[in-house]
Scaffold this active site. Structure first.
Site, PDB file in Angstrom:
ATOM      1  N   ASP A 354       0.829  -1.202   0.000  1.00 27.91           N
ATOM      2  CA  ASP A 354       0.000   0.000   0.000  1.00 27.91           C
ATOM      3  C   ASP A 354       0.867   1.257   0.000  1.00 27.91           C
ATOM      4  OD1 ASP A 354      -2.583   1.520   0.584  1.00 27.91           O
ATOM      5  OD2 ASP A 354      -1.319   2.097   2.279  1.00 27.91           O
ATOM      6  N   GLU A 409       1.053  -0.535  -5.274  1.00 27.33           N
ATOM      7  CA  GLU A 409       0.036   0.500  -5.469  1.00 27.33           C
ATOM      8  C   GLU A 409       0.763   1.821  -5.691  1.00 27.33           C
ATOM      9  OE1 GLU A 409      -3.758   2.528  -3.166  1.00 27.33           O
ATOM     10  OE2 GLU A 409      -1.777   2.448  -2.266  1.00 27.33           O
TER      11      GLU A 409
END
Length: 699
Positions: A354, A409
């Protein structure tokens, strides 16, 4: 004297040196010649990665040993029944262990100070050889700061933390069960094309409460398997004190969230998924950490610089969180050990990292448009310490388990993020194609159907670097959150509450919504990448947004749930979207378009609103026109012979209008069309996506 080399250029001698230092850099520059001026950046990154790896080898005996920090740090039972405790607290003046085992006496068990800010403690067993600190005991680390302040902390290496009753903070619970879970099933083979079901355990029930690991294991995993997904991405597993953070404000990095159950129950979930042939990825958050100090990493030793940068650099202004100092030796140990812990203790098969954009740049991506100019990806704005950490993490994951999967990401489009480390890349397997959902939302929000630009849709779906694998998705959890809308809600809005019954005629809104929902997902699946992702519930057009309990909604769980039962109701139209999603995935499993080379798009006709392309030996045809159908529409193909329909969004079982006869055979002729040597004539109704397969193809 040689002429000076301008920024963005690279002398021949410097290029030769870079090519000599980075084993496969030549391959990277061959694939993307625009990177040639930045060869020195790749050389510097690769050398720094190797230097760090060599330093770990010289000082720690190698990355294998270095990444096992969880075997010594924290609290551990010894063979003699005693307890060994170890912490890193460089800013502490004294460290102690307390808990219910010593009636919370804060100073009766002091740690001994070691070099480099480390502290250790050995507690012998009782005289009868029983454990002084049994399984389930409550513990705290007591820190005496340099200013004399006494601080109660949870070990950064705590394996289980719990919150009881109305307590605001979490408690450290010693997890050492007598009969730990034993895995029964081996890891599945790496999927040739990943179809990811983005999952959150807590919201997986239709009831207004936090669901459990066991509920997910026995009720949701079978649905995922039935839908044809071969991979799940588990969100919000790493412990986070604030439920409404969606798992992105981590407080205990080694603890599986106790709000869903026990560590052993999470292991059972992973093991059960493996028994179904499902790969399990963890959503790992190493880009930042919660600001909590009493039950988080922040101010662990009484200073703001233990795990994080001190001062303003250590704070993420947008996320209101702390930022790791990736150049710190012990922070590297902590994060790399954390990666290994989830792989080995819980059996995860890889990670979705993330917030990678925030890690890659000193500006954290804030206020940056990222035009695609390659100068944006190099130079002083890049946080090379974080970049080296990501290279080390990917190296570790793929060394331990070569079939593991790592996904980045990153919204910036950093070049070589998914290239091998040997080429000077960062080593991820995939990146998320984050522009695709934005494009679909933009079209639904700003344009009439007849004004959709086919070329722009194709450009967005195919805009990726050669051999850089992307995970395509039409929508993820981001679009489901309150304040945004899912595709189904953009398409059907309030009518989802009143007109989804099969006993009522199609309204224009519901008809349009159901047809476009299928088409958008199919073209994204087939054209957008080398993997596909869906957030739980969106496959059937879940009728509500996602909103976790918080003060602003009176702590309500009404929107923090997934109503899977809607697809089981034969009288509701949700079943049609669910049926389509299942068959789309199962056809991909059979035909393998995600693992095939990128598609050749033969047509993107603006007036007719037609997109046609070939991939994996299949012919995909989409008619996005809101009203026009076409008979005998010529579509190009490379393959001669007979074709049949293998997927039709207009079929009755998908809520379509049944305008196509599936017994029809289509014959391609050696008639060149749209740069294809052959072509065939098809009937393509409005708002229909169609897949044709040559009957002579092996699959």
């Amino acid at each position: 004297m040689a002429a000076p080399v301008a920024r963005g250029e690279c002398s021949e001698a410097a290029l030769a040196a870079a090519l000599a230092d980075v084993p496969e850099l030549a391959r990277l520059l061959e694939l993307d010649p625009y990177l040639k001026p930045f060869a020195l950046d790749f050389q510097r990154r690769y050398k720094k990665f190797n230097e760090t790896l060599n330093n770990i080898g010289e000082n720690e005996g190698g990355i294998d040993k270095f990444s096992r920090g969880y075997e010594s740090f924290g609290v551990h039972r010894c063979a003699d029944g005693g307890l060994y405790c170890k912490e890193w607290a460089p800013g502490a003046e004294g460290v102690f262990l307390t808990g219910d085992f010593n009636d919370w006496n804060p100073f009766s068990y002091p740690y001994k100070k070691l070099d480099y800010g480390k502290w250790e403690l050995y507690i012998p067993p009782k005289q009868n050889k029983s454990q002084l600190v049994p399984h389930g005991s409550k513990l705290k680390v007591v820190i005496r700061s340099k200013s004399g302040e006494i601080l109660y902390r949870i070990s950064p290496w705590a394996k289980y933390v719990t919150r009881e009753g109305e307590n605001v903070n979490y408690d450290w619970t010693h997890w050492d069960p007598e009969h730990p879970y034993k895995f029964k099933h081996s890891r599945p083979k790496k999927p040739r094309g990943v179809r990811i079901y983005e999952s959150h355990v807590g919201i997986s029930s239709y009831e207004g409460k936090i669901a459990s690991y066991k509920h997910f294991t026995y009720n949701v995993l079978p649905r995922i398997k039935d839908l044809g997904y071969n991979c799940i991405q588990m969100m919000a597993i790493m412990e986070h004190a604030y439920y409404a953070s969606f798992g992105y404000q981590i407080t205990s990095f080694f603890a599986a969230s106790s709000r869903y159950g026990t560590p052993e129950e999470l292991k059972e979930l992973v093991d059960t998924a493996h028994s179904m042939g499902i790969t399990v990825l963890l959503d790992v958050v190493h880009s930042h950490a919660s600001k909590n100090s009493e039950d988080g990493l922040n101010m662990f030793d009484g200073t703001d610089s233990c795990y994080f940068h001190s001062g303003p650099r250590g704070n993420h202004d947008l996320w209101d969180s702390r930022l790791f100092i990736y150049s710190s030796w012990e922070v590297l140990r902590f994060l790399l050990s954390n990666i290994r812990w989830w792989l080995e203790e819980y059996g995860f098969d890889g990670f979705r990292f993330d917030g990678v954009t925030s890690m890659l740049y000193h500006h954290h991506g804030m206020g940056q448009a990222f035009s695609g100019d390659y100068h944006e990806y190099f130079g002083l704005q890049v946080d090379e310490d974080a970049l080296i950490y990501l290279m080390l993490a990917n190296h570790l994951v793929h060394t331990l388990y070569p079939n593991s999967i790592t996904i980045a990401e990153d919204v910036s489009g950093m070049p070589a993020l998914c290239s091998p480390i040997s080429q000077g890349g960062v080593g991820f397997d995939y990146r998320l194609a984050m522009a695709i959902p934005d494009k679909w939302i933009q079209l639904l929000k700003e344009f009439k159907d007849e004004d959709w630009n086919m070329g722009n849709i194709v450009y967005t779906l195919t805009n990726r670097r050669y051999l850089e694998k992307c995970i395509a998705y039409a929508e993820s959890h981001d679009q489901a959150l309150v304040g945004d809308k899912t595709l189904a809600f953009w398409l059907m809005d309030a009518e989802m509450y009143t007109n989804m019954s099969v006993l009522t005629p199609f309204t224009p809104v519901i008809d349009r919504g159901i047809q476009l929902h299928k088409m958008i997902r199919l073209i994204t699946h087939a054209l957008g990448g080398e993997g596909y992702l869906n957030f739980m519930g969106n496959e059937f057009g879940h009728p509500e947004w996602l909103d976790f309990p918080r003060k602003g909604n009176n702590e309500s769980y009404h929107y923090a749930r997934r109503q899977f039962h809607l697809t089981d109701d034969d009288l509701l139209r949700y079943k049609f979207l669910n049926n389509f999603d299942r068959d789309m995935n199962k056809l991909e499993e059979r035909c393998g378009w995600l693992s095939a080379p990128q598609a050749f798009v033969s047509e993107k006709h603006e007036g007719n609103k037609i997109i046609a392309f070939e991939r994996a030996g299949l012919v995909f045809i989409f008619n996005f026109h809101p009203s026009k159908s076409y008979t005998d529409y010529r579509v190009g193909t490379t393959l001669p012979g007979k074709f049949r329909i293998v997927l039709d969004t207009d079929a009755a079982e998908y809520g379509g209008h049944q305008r196509l006869d599936h017994s029809t055979e289509f014959f391609s002729q050696p008639f060149k069309h749209n740069e294809r040597p052959c072509s065939l004539l098809v009937y393509i109704p409005n708002r229909v996506g169609l897949i044709l397969q040559n009957v002579d193809m092996p699959n």
